[in-house]
Write a protein that holds these residues in place. Structure first.
Motif, PDB file in Angstrom:
ATOM      1  N   SER A  23     -78.366 -23.699 -61.120  1.00 50.00           N
ATOM      2  CA  SER A  23     -78.638 -22.326 -60.571  1.00 50.00           C
ATOM      3  C   SER A  23     -79.468 -21.529 -61.816  1.00 50.00           C
ATOM      4  O   SER A  23     -79.804 -20.376 -62.070  1.00 50.00           O
ATOM      5  N   GLN A  24     -79.858 -22.590 -62.794  1.00 50.51           N
ATOM      6  CA  GLN A  24     -80.344 -22.039 -64.114  1.00 50.51           C
ATOM      7  C   GLN A  24     -81.944 -21.100 -64.003  1.00 50.51           C
ATOM      8  O   GLN A  24     -82.145 -20.219 -64.597  1.00 50.51           O
ATOM      9  N   GLN A  25     -82.635 -21.685 -62.924  1.00 46.31           N
ATOM     10  CA  GLN A  25     -83.872 -21.028 -62.703  1.00 46.31           C
ATOM     11  C   GLN A  25     -83.754 -19.642 -62.275  1.00 46.31           C
ATOM     12  O   GLN A  25     -84.441 -18.879 -62.844  1.00 46.31           O
ATOM     13  N   GLU A  26     -82.790 -19.607 -61.295  1.00 50.14           N
ATOM     14  CA  GLU A  26     -82.595 -18.370 -60.628  1.00 50.14           C
ATOM     15  C   GLU A  26     -82.352 -17.369 -61.562  1.00 50.14           C
ATOM     16  O   GLU A  26     -82.523 -16.082 -61.769  1.00 50.14           O
ATOM     17  N   TRP A  27     -81.148 -17.853 -62.668  1.00 44.09           N
ATOM     18  CA  TRP A  27     -80.488 -16.786 -63.522  1.00 44.09           C
ATOM     19  C   TRP A  27     -81.119 -16.393 -64.714  1.00 44.09           C
ATOM     20  O   TRP A  27     -81.344 -15.539 -65.354  1.00 44.09           O
ATOM     21  N   TYR A  28     -82.319 -17.626 -64.924  1.00 45.18           N
ATOM     22  CA  TYR A  28     -83.271 -17.511 -66.102  1.00 45.18           C
ATOM     23  C   TYR A  28     -84.200 -16.224 -65.682  1.00 45.18           C
ATOM     24  O   TYR A  28     -84.676 -15.249 -66.561  1.00 45.18           O
ATOM     25  N   SER A  29     -84.762 -16.494 -64.170  1.00 45.79           N
ATOM     26  CA  SER A  29     -85.653 -15.467 -63.764  1.00 45.79           C
ATOM     27  C   SER A  29     -84.733 -13.962 -63.910  1.00 45.79           C
ATOM     28  O   SER A  29     -85.674 -12.815 -64.166  1.00 45.79           O
ATOM     29  N   PHE A  30     -83.680 -13.910 -63.314  1.00 46.87           N
ATOM     30  CA  PHE A  30     -83.094 -12.938 -63.378  1.00 46.87           C
ATOM     31  C   PHE A  30     -83.073 -12.125 -64.847  1.00 46.87           C
ATOM     32  O   PHE A  30     -83.207 -10.698 -64.764  1.00 46.87           O
ATOM     33  N   TRP A  31     -82.725 -12.786 -65.645  1.00 45.69           N
ATOM     34  CA  TRP A  31     -82.369 -12.199 -67.229  1.00 45.69           C
ATOM     35  C   TRP A  31     -83.674 -11.864 -67.642  1.00 45.69           C
ATOM     36  O   TRP A  31     -83.629 -10.894 -68.511  1.00 45.69           O
TER      37      TRP A  31
ATOM     38  N   ILE B 117     -72.982 -19.929 -66.007  1.00 39.89           N
ATOM     39  CA  ILE B 117     -73.421 -20.248 -64.571  1.00 39.89           C
ATOM     40  C   ILE B 117     -73.229 -21.653 -63.822  1.00 39.89           C
ATOM     41  O   ILE B 117     -72.952 -22.613 -64.992  1.00 39.89           O
TER      42      ILE B 117
ATOM     43  N   SER C  38     -82.674 -20.883 -71.569  1.00 43.84           N
ATOM     44  CA  SER C  38     -81.876 -21.426 -70.466  1.00 43.84           C
ATOM     45  C   SER C  38     -81.282 -22.682 -71.295  1.00 43.84           C
ATOM     46  O   SER C  38     -81.926 -23.791 -71.626  1.00 43.84           O
TER      47      SER C  38
END
Ligand code: GAP
Length: 512
Positions: free
Chosen positions: A277-285, A273, A337
């Motif tokens: 944007s790691q917080q957004e994708w961490y929540s997504f996964w 990523i 993350s």
């Protein structure tokens, strides 16, 4: 089933029904190494398929690889495993038992948490409907006292872990009065760092042979293939690379059957990523992976998140999906993350540029990574523990039924001639020949029909069809459902449709 007994039942059942055997058993076994038997390998393959379909086929931007177990030794220097993949080892001088110091402290904290829960339960019982949990937690002096104790231990533990201050960690163990679970003794050795990687040699000439490590995680095979995969698949960030494969760890304390092994399998996915944007994708996964677990249909109460206090050397955030195993809630899957730690480090150590030009932002950067990592053997054990049931039937007799999601069952259909007579067995064989490429089928002739039903229930077969003498005339069989034990007469031509509908993995995946 009572929880402690359930674990014993799982281990005994796994051996009796050909799911899991101790490795090298005729030589008295090898500690924390296990083999999967005929039914075990089918169940394991089905779990892999459920994961692979969801993670690779389910996302256009995720592709799979299968990288080698042996990797260039510098990989493990760059990844931090040579220097930091250690566990703090402590030995009890009286029992000579070795433990992970961090686990002793974590278990001590869990014991205090259990005391808090006990206080809450007692108060809830006393106050009934008027009970308010959060008010009680904030006002009960005893609970507040316990919580202060936990906070103090956690703070000191976290600081000594971060600094690698093992003297202080030993003091903490002594001050908490932690005793050896085996002997009750509090006579502890100093704490030492113990690296978990297995070493071996590459090449025949001993002098020139280079030191190798057996990979302790599959993830590094993904990082080292990042450039190759990105270029050949022409993927644009965000995208993911997934793989299933063996990993090896010389665990200090390896126990609890296949929960903690020295050779095991992981199913890992690295999602690349843009930085920031790691917080957004961490929540997504986090959400996506929990949904995958829930879609399997086991009780949702079995799962909980546990956010890490002590982060691994590569992570800026991490959580575990914990499962309620028969021995309590424990880690089943990790979601991390991982920042750009691995790619940047491999860039430095290899001298090869590992970066990405983002056509959307016109920026070049080293991608950040969100990782989802689940142990296949642990998933196997989680499903096993939750699905193995003992039922008392209306006539007071008991049956063991393995209530696996039908698409995971090692055998999907059992074909049972009512009695061992040539005409019936021949007819059963014809049905078997017609359906044998559809799913795993068992043609079982031996023993009474009742015993054969029980055997199929115990390995989780969703359907049995019984062939009797009427079948030869009317072309119908008796279809028996594993869970309801209901029987119905259906035409042979309908078997394929009925079973296919029941064992269909795709409908579970479509709920994702
Ligand atoms: N690549 C990240 C990584 O390896 P981890 O939390 O150390 O992270 C991921 O391991 C998963 O692998 C765990 O959640 C667990 O399911 C499984 N696992 C780790 N060590 C294991 C062991 N000794 N035996 C069986 N499974 C293990």
């Amino acid at each position: 089933m009572e929880e402690s007994n359930q674990f014993k039942r799982v281990i005994a059942h796994a051996k009796e029904y050909g799911f899991v055997f101790p490795s090298s058993e005729i030589y008295d076994g090898l500690s924390a190494v296990y083999d999967y038997g005929p039914h075990g390998v089918e169940l394991k393959n089905n779990i892999k398929e459920y994961w692979w379909k969801a993670m690779v086929e389910g996302y256009q931007e995720i592709v799979g690889i299968d990288s080698a177990i042996f990797m260039h030794p510098t990989t493990w220097k760059a990844s931090g495993h040579v220097d930091a993949f250690n566990d703090p080892l402590i030995e009890n001088k009286d029992s000579n038992k070795r433990y992970r110091a961090d686990v002793l402290i974590e278990n001590h904290i869990k014991k205090i948490e259990a005391k808090i829960e006990k206080e809450i339960l007692k108060a809830a019982k006393k106050w009934g409907q008027q009970f308010d949990r959060s008010t009680f937690i904030n006002t009960s002096q005893r609970v507040i006292g316990y919580q202060i104790k936990i906070n103090e231990i956690e703070k000191r533990f976290s600081s000594s872990m971060k600094k690698g201050d093992f003297l202080d960690m030993k003091l903490l163990i002594e001050e908490c009065g932690i005793a050896c679970p085996d002997s009750g003794s509090k006579n502890w050795s100093d704490i030492k760092q113990f690296n978990l990687m297995f070493q071996t040699k590459l090449g025949a000439a001993q002098k020139r042979a280079s030191d190798l490590y057996m990979r302790p995680e599959t993830a590094q095979g993904i990082f080292l293939n990042y450039l190759n995969v990105q270029k050949t698949s022409r993927l644009k960030i965000p995208f993911g690379i997934a793989q299933i494969g063996k990993a090896f760890r010389n665990e200090i304390v390896a126990r609890q059957f296949i929960f903690r092994m020295r050779e095991f399998e992981q199913m890992e996915m690295q999602y690349f990523i843009p930085p920031g944007s790691q917080q957004e994708w961490y929540s997504f996964w986090k959400a996506a992976r929990l949904k995958w677990h829930h879609a399997m249909g086991l009780d949702k109460e079995n799962y909980q998140f546990h956010d890490h206090i002590n982060l691994a050397h590569y992570a800026d955030d991490a959580t575990d999906i914990e499962f309620k195993f028969p021995f309590g809630f424990k880690e089943l899957e990790g979601i991390h993350s991982r920042t750009d730690f691995d790619l940047s480090s491999h860039q430095t150590f290899s001298g090869k540029k590992i970066s990405y030009f983002d056509p959307f932002t016109n920026k070049t950067y080293t991608p950040f990574v969100i990782e989802t990592s689940i142990g296949l053997d642990r998933m196997f054990l989680a499903i096993y523990s939750a699905c193995l049931k003992e039922q008392t039937l209306e006539d007071a007799s008991k049956r063991i039924v393995f209530e696996l999601p039908p698409y995971l069952a090692p055998v999907k259909l059992a074909i049972l001639p009512l009695v061992n007579k040539e005409e019936l067995v021949g007819f059963a064989q014809e049905i078997n020949d017609k359906l044998q490429w559809e799913w795993a089928i068992s043609l079982d002739v031996k023993d009474t029909i009742g015993k054969r039903y029980r055997r199929q229930d115990a390995i989780g077969t969703p359907y049995c069809v019984t062939i009797d003498f009427d079948s030869l005339d009317d072309g119908k069989v008796t279809l028996r459902n594993r869970d309801s034990m209901k029987q119905e007469r259906i035409a042979i031509d309908r078997i394929k449709q009925v079973v296919a509908h029941k064992v269909d993995m795709i409908s579970a995946l479509k709920t994702l």
